[in-house]
Design an enzyme around this catalytic site. Sequence first.
Site, PDB file in Angstrom:
ATOM      1  N   GLY A 103       3.723  16.440  14.730  1.00  0.00           N
ATOM      2  CA  GLY A 103       3.091  15.182  15.121  1.00  0.00           C
ATOM      3  C   GLY A 103       3.514  14.758  16.519  1.00  0.00           C
ATOM      4  N   GLY A 135       2.370   8.878  19.552  1.00  0.00           N
ATOM      5  CA  GLY A 135       3.328   7.946  18.970  1.00  0.00           C
ATOM      6  C   GLY A 135       4.787   8.314  19.189  1.00  0.00           C
ATOM      7  N   PRO A 159      10.195  -1.276  12.675  1.00  0.00           N
ATOM      8  CA  PRO A 159       8.951  -1.335  13.443  1.00  0.00           C
ATOM      9  C   PRO A 159       9.121  -0.950  14.912  1.00  0.00           C
ATOM     10  CG  PRO A 159       9.790  -3.548  12.996  1.00  0.00           C
ATOM     11  CD  PRO A 159      10.687  -2.602  12.277  1.00  0.00           C
ATOM     12  N   ARG A 209      -3.195   1.366  11.369  1.00  0.00           N
ATOM     13  CA  ARG A 209      -3.266   1.621   9.932  1.00  0.00           C
ATOM     14  C   ARG A 209      -2.432   0.649   9.101  1.00  0.00           C
ATOM     15  NH1 ARG A 209      -2.887   6.608  12.472  1.00  0.00           N
ATOM     16  NH2 ARG A 209      -4.746   7.893  12.156  1.00  0.00           N
ATOM     17  N   TYR A 229      12.025   1.916   3.539  1.00  0.00           N
ATOM     18  CA  TYR A 229      11.514   1.773   2.170  1.00  0.00           C
ATOM     19  C   TYR A 229      11.571   3.089   1.391  1.00  0.00           C
ATOM     20  CZ  TYR A 229       6.862   2.951   4.213  1.00  0.00           C
ATOM     21  OH  TYR A 229       5.807   3.538   4.872  1.00  0.00           O
ATOM     22  N   ASP A 241      -2.232  22.267  10.705  1.00  0.00           N
ATOM     23  CA  ASP A 241      -2.182  21.171   9.734  1.00  0.00           C
ATOM     24  C   ASP A 241      -1.051  21.496   8.761  1.00  0.00           C
ATOM     25  OD1 ASP A 241      -2.533  19.377   7.644  1.00  0.00           O
ATOM     26  OD2 ASP A 241      -4.725  19.404   7.805  1.00  0.00           O
ATOM     27  N   PRO A 264      13.407   4.529  10.997  1.00  0.00           N
ATOM     28  CA  PRO A 264      13.049   3.498  11.993  1.00  0.00           C
ATOM     29  C   PRO A 264      12.406   2.288  11.319  1.00  0.00           C
ATOM     30  CG  PRO A 264      11.912   5.612  12.394  1.00  0.00           C
ATOM     31  CD  PRO A 264      12.452   5.639  11.005  1.00  0.00           C
ATOM     32  N   GLY A 281       1.978  14.985  19.202  1.00  0.00           N
ATOM     33  CA  GLY A 281       0.869  14.678  20.099  1.00  0.00           C
ATOM     34  C   GLY A 281       0.668  13.192  20.336  1.00  0.00           C
TER      35      GLY A 281
HETATM   36  C1  HXC Z   1      -7.726   3.422   1.192  1.00  0.00           C
HETATM   37  C2  HXC Z   1      -7.949   5.472   2.235  1.00  0.00           C
HETATM   38  C3  HXC Z   1      -7.669   4.887   3.507  1.00  0.00           C
HETATM   39  C4  HXC Z   1      -7.416   3.472   3.535  1.00  0.00           C
HETATM   40  C5  HXC Z   1      -7.992   7.013   3.788  1.00  0.00           C
HETATM   41  N1  HXC Z   1      -8.137   6.777   2.475  1.00  0.00           N
HETATM   42  N2  HXC Z   1      -7.697   5.884   4.441  1.00  0.00           N
HETATM   43  N3  HXC Z   1      -7.970   4.762   1.103  1.00  0.00           N
HETATM   44  N4  HXC Z   1      -7.445   2.795   2.360  1.00  0.00           N
HETATM   45  N5  HXC Z   1      -7.148   2.848   4.678  1.00  0.00           N
HETATM   46  C6  HXC Z   1      -8.492   7.753   1.456  1.00  0.00           C
HETATM   47  C7  HXC Z   1      -9.910   8.244   1.693  1.00  0.00           C
HETATM   48  O1  HXC Z   1     -10.860   7.369   1.127  1.00  0.00           O
HETATM   49  C8  HXC Z   1      -9.888   9.599   0.986  1.00  0.00           C
HETATM   50  O2  HXC Z   1     -10.032   9.493  -0.400  1.00  0.00           O
HETATM   51  C9  HXC Z   1      -8.470  10.078   1.219  1.00  0.00           C
HETATM   52  O3  HXC Z   1      -7.674   8.906   1.541  1.00  0.00           O
HETATM   53  C10 HXC Z   1      -8.382  11.049   2.383  1.00  0.00           C
HETATM   54  O4  HXC Z   1      -8.891  10.394   3.559  1.00  0.00           O
HETATM   55  P1  HXC Z   1      -9.405  11.196   4.834  1.00  0.00           P
HETATM   56  O5  HXC Z   1      -9.756  10.215   5.873  1.00  0.00           O
HETATM   57  O6  HXC Z   1     -10.418  12.212   4.427  1.00  0.00           O
HETATM   58  O7  HXC Z   1      -8.089  12.011   5.245  1.00  0.00           O
HETATM   59  P2  HXC Z   1      -7.698  12.647   6.630  1.00  0.00           P
HETATM   60  O8  HXC Z   1      -8.851  12.691   7.565  1.00  0.00           O
HETATM   61  O9  HXC Z   1      -6.996  13.908   6.306  1.00  0.00           O
HETATM   62  O10 HXC Z   1      -6.659  11.589   7.251  1.00  0.00           O
HETATM   63  C11 HXC Z   1      -5.364  11.425   6.734  1.00  0.00           C
HETATM   64  C12 HXC Z   1      -4.938   9.953   6.806  1.00  0.00           C
HETATM   65  C13 HXC Z   1      -5.075   9.425   8.256  1.00  0.00           C
HETATM   66  C14 HXC Z   1      -3.474   9.873   6.318  1.00  0.00           C
HETATM   67  C15 HXC Z   1      -5.823   9.108   5.906  1.00  0.00           C
HETATM   68  O11 HXC Z   1      -4.737   8.045   8.307  1.00  0.00           O
HETATM   69  C16 HXC Z   1      -4.228  10.190   9.224  1.00  0.00           C
HETATM   70  O12 HXC Z   1      -4.635  11.239   9.694  1.00  0.00           O
HETATM   71  N6  HXC Z   1      -3.014   9.706   9.517  1.00  0.00           N
HETATM   72  C17 HXC Z   1      -2.053  10.376  10.408  1.00  0.00           C
HETATM   73  C18 HXC Z   1      -1.244   9.443  11.252  1.00  0.00           C
HETATM   74  C19 HXC Z   1      -0.618   8.282  10.491  1.00  0.00           C
HETATM   75  O13 HXC Z   1      -1.000   7.954   9.372  1.00  0.00           O
HETATM   76  N7  HXC Z   1       0.338   7.593  11.143  1.00  0.00           N
HETATM   77  C20 HXC Z   1       1.029   6.449  10.524  1.00  0.00           C
HETATM   78  C21 HXC Z   1       2.374   6.913  10.111  1.00  0.00           C
HETATM   79  S1  HXC Z   1       3.492   5.587   9.977  1.00  0.00           S
HETATM   80  P3  HXC Z   1     -11.503   9.663  -1.138  1.00  0.00           P
HETATM   81  O14 HXC Z   1     -11.179   9.575  -2.596  1.00  0.00           O
HETATM   82  O15 HXC Z   1     -12.351   8.535  -0.641  1.00  0.00           O
HETATM   83  O16 HXC Z   1     -11.991  11.016  -0.690  1.00  0.00           O
HETATM   84  C22 HXC Z   1       4.574   5.880   8.758  1.00  0.00           C
HETATM   85  C23 HXC Z   1       5.804   4.993   8.666  1.00  0.00           C
HETATM   86  C24 HXC Z   1       5.521   3.557   8.471  1.00  0.00           C
HETATM   87  O17 HXC Z   1       4.407   6.743   8.001  1.00  0.00           O
HETATM   88  C25 HXC Z   1       6.631   2.589   8.869  1.00  0.00           C
HETATM   89  C26 HXC Z   1       6.146   1.498   9.823  1.00  0.00           C
HETATM   90  C27 HXC Z   1       6.965   0.243   9.856  1.00  0.00           C
END
Ligand code: HXC
Length: 279
Positions: free
Chosen positions: A16, A20, A191, A200, A148, A67, A189, A18
């Site tokens: 990851g 953030g 925020p 997200r 968490y 991936d 970490p 690329g």
């Molecule tokens: C509900 C959701 C959703 C949402 C996706 N889905 N987003 N459901 N609410 N917001 C569901 C979809 O409907 C689908 O189910 C399934 O999840 C897969 O979604 P896709 O979009 O097809 O998946 P994909 O394209 O592979 O994307 C993966 C992802 C995306 C995780 C959803 O957000 C991503 O690529 N994220 C990578 C970067 C990331 O998330 N960074 C944040 C990390 S922060 P169905 O049943 O409809 O098919 C972190 C620490 C947090 O982890 C701490 C902070 C303080």
Amino acid sequence: MFQAELLKGKRILVTGGGSGLGQAMVRRFAALGARTVVLGRRADALAETAKLVAEDGGPEVEQVVCDIRDPKAVDAAVETLWQNGPLDGLVNNAAGNFVSRTEDLSHRAVDVVLGIVLHGTAYMTLACGKRWIAAKHRASVLNIVTTYAWTGSAYVVPSAMGKAGVLAMTRSLAVEWGPKGIRSNAIAPGPFPTPGAWKRLIPGQDAEETMKRKNPLGRFGEHHELTNLASYLMSDGSGFVNGEVVTIDGGEWLKGAGEFNFLDTLSDDDWEQMRRRRG
Ligand code: HXC
């Protein structure tokens, strides 16, 4: 705060990398003399990190499109990398997450987060670990988790489950692979704003302000503060740190988890009333 060549001679892969926090770590590692490898799904994002490192005057960044949810792709990518020599460090930074009421999640939504966070991290660690052990090569694994992972959190349940598993892996491998010269540590970490996570996870300006207010330091983290810690943990200077998770959150989770923390809304008069109630 470090010697300019703290990480010289090390070849470090960041998943990851690329965007953030992954991108911030790559830039810092490169600035401290490391050769870096970025691995992620989007070639354009990897190229952007490489460009930024070049602009910083750093060495060429190896870019691997992969991936991490696909174990065969992970093993093939790591095998190709090893043809140019071993890695010395692996930072499992790639994550997937979004906020949602848990009862609204589909099983695919659960799978997608666990696939990246839990399985992907395990696949990367296995692919590197097997090769390190076979070659008796010393190395360091750094896993990016969250606070968490041990407190749990509402509305990010698959992420909490996955990160808890990664923390368990960190501590387990510290013991199992420590004797083989492989250290395993984690950073939790709080925020640290990034476009991806904020889009997200943070519902809006109000939520952002609330998060800042509830932090004992009244602010979010700055990327260089995180990369300071990551660089230390990837350096030989932290050679006796193994199996540890270091929290860097301004004290956020201690405040959120404490039983009487809600009393921070009491006024001076309220406290005077409480004082009078004693005895
Ligand atoms: C509900 C959701 C959703 C949402 C996706 N889905 N987003 N459901 N609410 N917001 C569901 C979809 O409907 C689908 O189910 C399934 O999840 C897969 O979604 P896709 O979009 O097809 O998946 P994909 O394209 O592979 O994307 C993966 C992802 C995306 C995780 C959803 O957000 C991503 O690529 N994220 C990578 C970067 C990331 O998330 N960074 C944040 C990390 S922060 P169905 O049943 O409809 O098919 C972190 C620490 C947090 O982890 C701490 C902070 C303080």
